[in-house]
Design a protein around this motif. Sequence first.
Motif, PDB file in Angstrom:
ATOM      1  N   LYS A  85       7.761   1.437   1.117  1.00  0.00           N
ATOM      2  CA  LYS A  85       8.430   2.368   1.847  1.00  0.00           C
ATOM      3  C   LYS A  85       7.984   2.700   3.179  1.00  0.00           C
ATOM      4  O   LYS A  85       8.550   3.377   4.030  1.00  0.00           O
ATOM      5  N   GLY A  86       6.926   2.365   3.503  1.00  0.00           N
ATOM      6  CA  GLY A  86       6.296   2.452   5.055  1.00  0.00           C
ATOM      7  C   GLY A  86       6.450   1.242   5.961  1.00  0.00           C
ATOM      8  O   GLY A  86       7.247   1.419   6.876  1.00  0.00           O
ATOM      9  N   GLU A 117      11.685   8.570  -5.665  1.00  0.00           N
ATOM     10  CA  GLU A 117      10.338   9.023  -5.807  1.00  0.00           C
ATOM     11  C   GLU A 117       9.571   9.468  -4.434  1.00  0.00           C
ATOM     12  O   GLU A 117       9.787   8.487  -3.523  1.00  0.00           O
ATOM     13  N   HIS A 118       8.751  10.667  -4.391  1.00  0.00           N
ATOM     14  CA  HIS A 118       7.874  11.098  -3.581  1.00  0.00           C
ATOM     15  C   HIS A 118       8.819  11.687  -2.535  1.00  0.00           C
ATOM     16  O   HIS A 118       8.235  11.727  -1.108  1.00  0.00           O
ATOM     17  N   VAL A 119       9.938  11.955  -2.699  1.00  0.00           N
ATOM     18  CA  VAL A 119      10.605  12.844  -1.538  1.00  0.00           C
ATOM     19  C   VAL A 119      10.000  14.265  -1.705  1.00  0.00           C
ATOM     20  O   VAL A 119       9.401  14.857  -0.411  1.00  0.00           O
ATOM     21  N   CYS A 150       0.709  -1.207  -0.153  1.00  0.00           N
ATOM     22  CA  CYS A 150      -0.076   0.086  -0.117  1.00  0.00           C
ATOM     23  C   CYS A 150       0.988   1.342  -0.005  1.00  0.00           C
ATOM     24  O   CYS A 150       0.583   2.362  -0.536  1.00  0.00           O
ATOM     25  N   SER A 151       2.040   1.361   0.732  1.00  0.00           N
ATOM     26  CA  SER A 151       2.931   2.325   0.654  1.00  0.00           C
ATOM     27  C   SER A 151       4.187   2.047  -0.296  1.00  0.00           C
ATOM     28  O   SER A 151       5.190   2.594  -0.105  1.00  0.00           O
ATOM     29  N   LYS A 152       4.009   1.315  -1.259  1.00  0.00           N
ATOM     30  CA  LYS A 152       5.064   0.897  -2.198  1.00  0.00           C
ATOM     31  C   LYS A 152       6.312   0.401  -1.414  1.00  0.00           C
ATOM     32  O   LYS A 152       7.382   0.688  -2.063  1.00  0.00           O
ATOM     33  N   LEU A 170       5.736  12.508   5.542  1.00  0.00           N
ATOM     34  CA  LEU A 170       4.330  11.600   4.996  1.00  0.00           C
ATOM     35  C   LEU A 170       4.112  11.384   3.448  1.00  0.00           C
ATOM     36  O   LEU A 170       3.707  10.324   3.451  1.00  0.00           O
ATOM     37  N   HIS A 171       4.680  12.314   2.846  1.00  0.00           N
ATOM     38  CA  HIS A 171       4.319  11.921   1.194  1.00  0.00           C
ATOM     39  C   HIS A 171       5.362  10.754   0.853  1.00  0.00           C
ATOM     40  O   HIS A 171       4.958   9.959   0.123  1.00  0.00           O
ATOM     41  N   TYR A 172       6.513  10.915   1.442  1.00  0.00           N
ATOM     42  CA  TYR A 172       7.455   9.751   0.865  1.00  0.00           C
ATOM     43  C   TYR A 172       7.166   8.303   1.535  1.00  0.00           C
ATOM     44  O   TYR A 172       7.139   7.309   1.077  1.00  0.00           O
ATOM     45  N   MET A 173       6.779   8.351   2.750  1.00  0.00           N
ATOM     46  CA  MET A 173       6.656   7.430   3.593  1.00  0.00           C
ATOM     47  C   MET A 173       5.245   6.586   3.524  1.00  0.00           C
ATOM     48  O   MET A 173       5.453   5.247   3.728  1.00  0.00           O
ATOM     49  N   PHE A 174       4.347   7.056   2.907  1.00  0.00           N
ATOM     50  CA  PHE A 174       3.175   6.398   2.217  1.00  0.00           C
ATOM     51  C   PHE A 174       2.782   6.361   0.890  1.00  0.00           C
ATOM     52  O   PHE A 174       1.896   5.981   0.341  1.00  0.00           O
ATOM     53  N   GLY A 175       4.348   6.158   0.155  1.00  0.00           N
ATOM     54  CA  GLY A 175       4.276   5.859  -1.368  1.00  0.00           C
ATOM     55  C   GLY A 175       3.563   7.113  -2.057  1.00  0.00           C
ATOM     56  O   GLY A 175       3.039   6.614  -3.031  1.00  0.00           O
ATOM     57  N   GLY A 176       3.492   8.150  -1.693  1.00  0.00           N
ATOM     58  CA  GLY A 176       3.090   9.272  -2.484  1.00  0.00           C
ATOM     59  C   GLY A 176       1.313   9.373  -2.262  1.00  0.00           C
ATOM     60  O   GLY A 176       0.700  10.388  -2.799  1.00  0.00           O
ATOM     61  N   GLN A 177       1.095   8.825  -1.259  1.00  0.00           N
ATOM     62  CA  GLN A 177      -0.601   8.737  -1.232  1.00  0.00           C
ATOM     63  C   GLN A 177      -0.912  10.075  -0.369  1.00  0.00           C
ATOM     64  O   GLN A 177      -2.159  10.546  -0.674  1.00  0.00           O
ATOM     65  N   VAL A 180      -5.610   6.043   1.578  1.00  0.00           N
ATOM     66  CA  VAL A 180      -6.302   7.371   1.428  1.00  0.00           C
ATOM     67  C   VAL A 180      -7.578   7.364   0.964  1.00  0.00           C
ATOM     68  O   VAL A 180      -8.489   7.697   1.210  1.00  0.00           O
ATOM     69  N   HIS A 194       3.522   1.768   8.761  1.00  0.00           N
ATOM     70  CA  HIS A 194       2.975   2.669   8.134  1.00  0.00           C
ATOM     71  C   HIS A 194       2.094   2.112   6.897  1.00  0.00           C
ATOM     72  O   HIS A 194       2.451   2.250   5.682  1.00  0.00           O
TER      73      HIS A 194
END
Lengths: 327, 323
Positions: A102-103, A321-323, A98-100, B101-108, A111, A107
């Motif tokens: 990374k969580g 990605e997503h930083v 769900c968090s690719k 938060l943006h990174y840790m939840f994979g961009g969600q 959403v 985590h």
Amino acid sequence: MLFVEKYKMEKADHLKLYKQMVLIRRLEEKSAELYQQGKIGGFLHLYIGQEAVGVGAVAAMKPQDHIITAYRDHGIAIAVGMDAGVMMAELLGKQTGCSKGKGGSMHLADVSKHFWGGHAIVGAHLPLAAGLALSFQYNHADSVIICMMGDGATNIGYFHESLNLSKVWKLPVVWMVENNQYGMGTAIERASAVSEIRQKAEGYQIPNARVDGMNVLAMKEAVGKALEHARCGEGPYFLEAITYRYRGHSMGDPERYRKPDEIKKWQEDDPIGQYNEHLAKNKIAADSELDAIESEVEAEADAAVKFAEESPNPSPEALWEHVYVSG
Amino acid sequence: MPQLTYREAISQALWEEMEANPKIFLMGEEIGMWGGTYAVTRGFYDHFGPERVKDTPIAEMVIAGAAIGAAMGGARPVAEIMTINFAFVAFDMIVNHAAKLHYMFGGQMKVPVVIRAPGGGGRQLGATHSQTPDVIFAHFPGLYVLAPGTPRDAKGMLKAALRQDNPVLFIEHATLYQARGEVPAGDYTVPLGKSEVKRPGKDVTIVTYSKMLQISMEAASQLAAEGIEAEVIDLRSLRPLDLDPVFESFKKTNRAVIVEEGWKSFGVGAEVAARTYEECFDYLDAPIKRVAQIEVPLPYNRELEQSALPKAADVIRAVKEVV
């Protein structure tokens, strides 16, 4: 163990809740195995024993409602309807998680299903919950957020600042403590000035109640009432669910702080066991139907593990990605 | 071009963006009825009303946290922390949540929050209220850490911050609020994460930002009178950090002085110098010098406090050591 007639629900709804609880437990058992095999890294906090709290709370939510929790989050993920494979893939750090990937375990979030995580700094998601509630209020939305937390979180500053602001601004939030008797390995009475956690809400004049967190129907009803209170512009509501975790705080817990007898005593009131008994005794479901659910869950849990194990790791590029939000 | 103070520029940016975008609201200590402890939001409460200009309890954890949560939920909150020193109380919210938060939840999740806070010394507020801890926040990937030094940049950068989706710590300098400067008429933005040459020169590169830009520009004019042409580069943003103009300048001047108000240890000077050594070693004609606050907690006594803060004379002395 009192289930009275007021919990009027369709049979399908009962079976859905029952299945969710069984699925959560089975997935947690699988997770423990995978952790012991070294396939899950980091910390792993199991929800076994507390299934009724999360399942009952989510069952009370309306489609426009939201939920956020702490790091013991697997149960909420399943209760909101996250695919078991996607959850398991996150525990294994896979791209399909769900968090690719990374969580990790602490985590989880979805959403799209209004589940905002999975937060691992004790108490830190309380102000975030207040803020989410603020966004609903600002947008004149009809939404309420349930903010779940452990009893340990009620001793940290975030708790007090967030409860205070929620009352002053009448934010649509239900504060829900999962009182499982211990903050990590420290018993409530050794860490909190009051053992009856709901009393802390009194200090902010937030209406509150205690609820049997081992009873999924009692949970559903109590949370339903709390949500309606918060939805009507009356401000926050505070619930203390009395529950118990059968496993350690995390997989690395030596459990020197409690005796096996204590665990056994709580297991007599097992949330799944007592619900099973209730469904059978009141002829809501036949034993064969409940057995069928268990087999279904077994297959689903196996499939989830298979999906997770066969999923690819994130690509090396995913590191970057997503930083930041691009564009 | 109209002349505005730094305070007026920030105030205008907020006002204009609030008029344009109903998702934006303000929250913070004394920003409403009081009008802001630095008067940046004077008049906002009466014009925009209490729903969009929210007075909060003095509780920085939940000010920052609720702003972050509201941003997650799709609003565009601007949280004012009365001074950057109080942001330490909200540190976990800013660096562990807004930034991650943006990174840790994979961009969600997105966190389009702007947290404004004035910082800096020189107002006899004692050790806990006078710090310039900008670099501490700039350490964390995921945040934008902006610190404009002119009214034009303050207005343009704040407007740009309110039109993008990343969390921003917008650090104002408490002794710049009265500073005047030219500000373009009408709507404009200044790109985030871009340094700017504020004064061209050929003999030495001065790298600085925020209040120290003022000090460095003063030093550069005095140096010019002595025939030394300093090129002054304003970083404007510590994260993202744009050093390309610094390297370009250094390859021409072969000398650099970095001026910051915070302490020297692990500071902006340390970072900029290290990267310049790495990128421009072959162009080096002198050791890179750093001008910074002396390493004590700032005292209350005016003379003592002033003696600890960098002055134009310190910049001139450092330049003369390298040219």
